[in-house]
Design a protein around this motif. Structure first.
Motif, short mmCIF file in Angstrom:
data_model
loop_
_atom_site.label_atom_id
_atom_site.label_comp_id
_atom_site.label_asym_id
_atom_site.label_seq_id
_atom_site.Cartn_x
_atom_site.Cartn_y
_atom_site.Cartn_z
N LEU A 178 -106.13 10.18 42.66
CA LEU A 178 -106.57 8.82 42.37
C LEU A 178 -105.40 8.00 41.80
CD1 LEU A 178 -108.64 6.54 41.98
CD2 LEU A 178 -109.20 7.55 39.76
N THR A 179 -104.69 8.58 40.85
CA THR A 179 -103.61 7.84 40.22
C THR A 179 -102.50 7.51 41.22
OG1 THR A 179 -104.12 8.90 38.11
CG2 THR A 179 -101.96 7.85 38.31
N VAL A 180 -102.14 8.46 42.04
CA VAL A 180 -101.09 8.19 43.03
C VAL A 180 -101.56 7.12 44.02
CG1 VAL A 180 -99.68 9.16 44.88
CG2 VAL A 180 -99.99 10.43 42.76
N LEU A 182 -103.58 4.72 43.38
CA LEU A 182 -103.49 3.44 42.67
C LEU A 182 -102.03 2.98 42.59
CD1 LEU A 182 -106.07 4.01 39.77
CD2 LEU A 182 -106.32 2.48 41.74
N GLN A 183 -101.13 3.94 42.42
CA GLN A 183 -99.70 3.59 42.33
C GLN A 183 -99.17 3.06 43.66
OE1 GLN A 183 -98.86 7.56 40.38
NE2 GLN A 183 -97.24 6.34 39.46
N ILE A 184 -99.73 3.56 44.77
CA ILE A 184 -99.36 3.02 46.08
C ILE A 184 -100.01 1.64 46.26
CG2 ILE A 184 -99.60 3.31 48.58
CD1 ILE A 184 -99.51 6.33 48.18
N HIS A 185 -101.28 1.56 45.91
CA HIS A 185 -102.07 0.35 46.04
C HIS A 185 -101.37 -0.86 45.42
CE1 HIS A 185 -105.33 -2.04 43.85
NE2 HIS A 185 -105.61 -2.32 45.10
N SER A 186 -100.85 -0.72 44.20
CA SER A 186 -100.24 -1.89 43.56
C SER A 186 -98.87 -2.20 44.15
CB SER A 186 -100.19 -1.72 42.04
OG SER A 186 -99.46 -0.59 41.65
N VAL A 187 -98.21 -1.19 44.73
CA VAL A 187 -96.95 -1.48 45.42
C VAL A 187 -97.23 -2.32 46.68
CG1 VAL A 187 -95.06 -0.44 46.75
CG2 VAL A 187 -95.67 0.49 44.51
#
Lengths: 273, 234
Positions: A178-180, A182-187
Motif C-alpha cells: 500500500l505504501t509503495v 501511494l509513493q508511486i501515486h503521488s509521483v
C-alpha cells in the motif's frame, strides 16, 4: 481481529534486519536531501523493499496480483509513450530534461512492479507490452505534434493518478505494498501537474470533461478521465456545506478516483492488437 | 485592517476574520514569540522549570482513525494559516505566482474545513502558529517554506495510509495527497522551471514519512505542543 490483520501484525513484529535497514536509510536520506549519497541509497531501495518483504501469506494474494498487473499495464504504457516521444524528437528542447526524468520514473515503476509480481509468485502473462498511440488510427500520431503529445501525456498521468487511487483499498491488507503504491501515486500526480503547466493549465484538475482542442473523438475518449471531477462530497460530507471556499476551488482540491473498469476503457484503445 | 484582509482573503470564514492573519503575524513577531520560542525550543530544563500555567496545553490527537484525521487536520491548519498569511502579504510575487498562491490557500482552507467538520466534536482545537522563521517579504523564503510544507504533506499522507482502518478514509486521503503532490510540483517549478524531481529521481518513489518524522519537522511552526502518543503505529 481478522486473519489478514493477524498476518499484518506478525509481519511487523518480525521485521527483518533488511527491512529495518531500508526504513533507516530512507529516514536518513530524508535528512540529507540533495546529497549524492542519498541518490545512491535510494537507487537500490525499491527492489530491496519488496524482496525483503516476508513471504506473503495474505488471503487476497490473487487480487493483489491483479492490481499489480493492472498497474504494470499503465506503467508500461507510460514508459513506452515517453520513450517513443523522446526517440521521435517531438519534445521541445527545453522540456527534454523533464520528460527524461518522467520516463526514468516510469521505467523504475515498471521494473519495481515486474519484480514484485515475480517475487509474489505471479507471472507477467497477459500484461500488454505493445502500444499504439494513434489508438488504431483514431487520433493523429502524438509523436509529430507536440501539443497533442502534451495533451495525451496529461491524459495518461491524470489517469495514472486516479487509477492508483482507486486501487489503494485493494492493497489495504499489506502495509508495504500500500505504501509503495501511494509513493508511486503521488509521483504520478507530480508528473501530471508539471505536464499540465506545460499546457498552460493549472497543475490541479480543473476539467469536468474531456480535453479540448484535438477534435471530438479525442475529447470523447478523454471524457471518462475527468467526468467525475465535479464531485464535492467526500466520506459522505459535501464540502460545500462546511466551507466558504468557492466550488471551483473545492473541486480542484480533491482528485477523484477511477475504477479499474473505467481505466481499462480509457487505456485499452492504446494497446496494440 | 480587516477590510484589507477581507479584500484579499477570498471566501474567508468568520473565524478567519477574527483571527486576522496580519494581527497574528504582528503578535507572533513581537515579544510573545520570544517567549513561545523559548518554550518550544526543545530546551527541556527551562520548560520543566516554568510554572505549570505558562506551559502550553498539549493537543492530543487521539487514537485510531480519529487520531490520524486530527493529524491531517493539524497539518491542513498549518498550511491554511501559512497561505492565508502569504496572500495577505506583499511577498513580491508576480501576478501569476500570486494566483497560484491563492489557489493553494483555497485548497488548504477547504481541506482544513473538511477535516474539522468530519471530526465534529472529536476535532482538536484551532492551533496557533509561529512563522517567525519565514521572511514574508522575500518570495524565495515563502516558496522554500511552501515547498517544505507541501513535501511534508505528501510524505505525511503517504506514510499515514497504512495507519488508517477505514477504506473510505484511505480513499479520501488519496484524493487529497495527490493534490498536495501537485502543489509541491508547482512550487518546485516556480522555484526552478528546469527542476526535474531531483528529490527522488533515481527510484521514482515519493516520500512516505511517519507521524513522528512529520511532527518533528512541523512542530517548530506550531505553538501548541502536539501529542501524537496515541496514534496508531502500524
Amino acid at each position: 481481529m481478522n486473519i489478514i490483520k493477524l498476518f499484518d501484525s506478525f509481519n511487523i513484529e518480525h521485521k527483518s534486519e533488511e527491512e529495518v535497514d531500508v526504513y533507516m536509510s530512507r529516514k536518513e536520506a530524508f535528512r540529507k536531501i540533495g546529497s549524492l549519497a542519498k541518490k545512491m541509497t535510494l537507487a537500490s531501495l525499491p527492489l530491496a523493499a519488496f524482496t525483503a518483504m516476508p513471504k506473503m501469506a495474505f488471503a487476497s494474494g490473487h487480487e493483489v496480483l491483479d492490481v499489480l498487473k493492472f498497474a504494470l499495464t499503465l506503467e508500461r504504457l507510460e514508459y513506452d509513450y515517453y520513450q517513443k516521444g523522446l526517440d521521435a524528437g517531438v519534445i521541445m528542447g527545453e522540456d527534454t530534461g523533464l520528460f527524461m526524468a518522467i520516463r526514468d520514473h516510469e521505467m523504475a515503476h515498471v521494473k519495481l512492479l515486474e519484480e514484485t509480481i515475480n517475487a509474489l509468485g505471479g507471472n507477467l502473462d497477459g500484461v500488454a507490452s505493445q502500444f499504439d498511440f494513434t489508438a488504431g488510427g483514431a487520433f493523429p500520431s502524438p509523436f509529430e505534434n507536440y501539443h497533442l503529445f502534451l495533451a495525451l501525456s496529461q491524459a495518461f498521468e491524470d489517469t495514472g493518478v486516479k487509477a492508483y487511487k482507486g486501487q489503494a483499498p485493494n492493497l489495504k491488507d499489506n502495509d508495504t505494498l500500500l505504501t509503495v503504491a501511494l509513493q508511486i501515486h503521488s509521483v504520478e500526480a507530480r508528473h501530471a501537474a508539471r505536464i499540465r503547466r506545460l499546457r498552460n493549465r493549472k497543475g490541479w484538475i480543473t476539467e469536468a470533461e474531456g480535453i479540448e482542442g484535438f477534435g471530438g473523438t479525442f475529447k470523447m475518449a478523454t471524457n471518462p478521465i475527468y467526468a467525475n471531477e465535479n464531485n464535492t462530497t467526500h466520506a459522505g460530507l459535501d464540502v460545500l456545506t462546511v466551507t466558504d471556499v468557492e466550488q471551483d476551488a473545492v473541486q480542484e482540491a480533491w482528485d477523484e478516483f477511477l475504477s479499474k473498469e473505467t481505466v481499462l476503457e480509457i487505456a485499452t484503445p492504446f494497446v496494440a492488437q | 485592517m480587516s477590510k484589507t484582509v477581507n479584500f484579499k482573503v477570498k471566501g474567508s470564514r468568520p473565524q478567519d476574520r477574527l483571527n486576522n492573519p496580519r494581527r497574528s503575524f504582528l503578535k507572533f513577531g513581537g515579544a510573545t514569540l520570544a517567549t513561545a520560542g523559548l518554550v518550544m525550543s526543545g530546551c527541556k530544563e527551562i520548560y520543566d522549570f516554568l510554572p505549570k500555567q505558562l506551559q502550553p496545553d498539549k493537543v492530543k490527537l487521539g487514537s485510531g482513525d480519529t487520531g490520524i484525521l486530527n493529524y491531517a487536520y493539524a497539518l491542513e491548519q498549518l498550511e491554511a494559516a501559512f497561505y492565508t498569511l502569504v496572500i495577505a502579504t506583499d511577498c513580491g510575487f508576480t501576478d501569476h505566482e500570486y494566483r497560484v498562491m491563492e489557489d493553494l490557500q483555497q485548497h488548504e482552507v477547504a481541506h482544513r474545513d473538511f477535516f474539522k467538520a468530519a471530526l465534529g466534536n472529536k476535532a482538536i482545537e484551532d492551533l496557533t502558529f509561529d512563522f517567525s522563521d519565514v521572511n514574508f517579504l522575500d518570495k524565495e523564503s515563502v516558496l522554500a517554506t511552501a515547498k517544505t510544507f507541501e513535501n511534508l504533506g505528501v510524505g505525511a499522507y503517504n506514510g499515514a495510509g497504512k495507519l488508517l482502518e477505514s477504506a473510505d478514509l484511505l480513499v479520501v486521503a488519496g484524493k487529497i495527497v495527490s493534490v498536495e503532490a501537485r502543489h509541491a510540483a508547482v512550487i518546485l517549478e516556480l522555484m526552478d522551471p528546469d527542476s526535474t524531481f531531483v528529490e527522488f529521481i533515481s527510484d521514482g518513489l515519493d516520500w512516505a514519512l511517519s507521524p513522528a518524522e512529520v511532527l518533528e519537522a512541523a512542530q517548530p511552526f506550531i505553538i501548541n505542543k502536539i501529542d501524537a502518543s496515541d496514534l496508531p503505529t502500524a
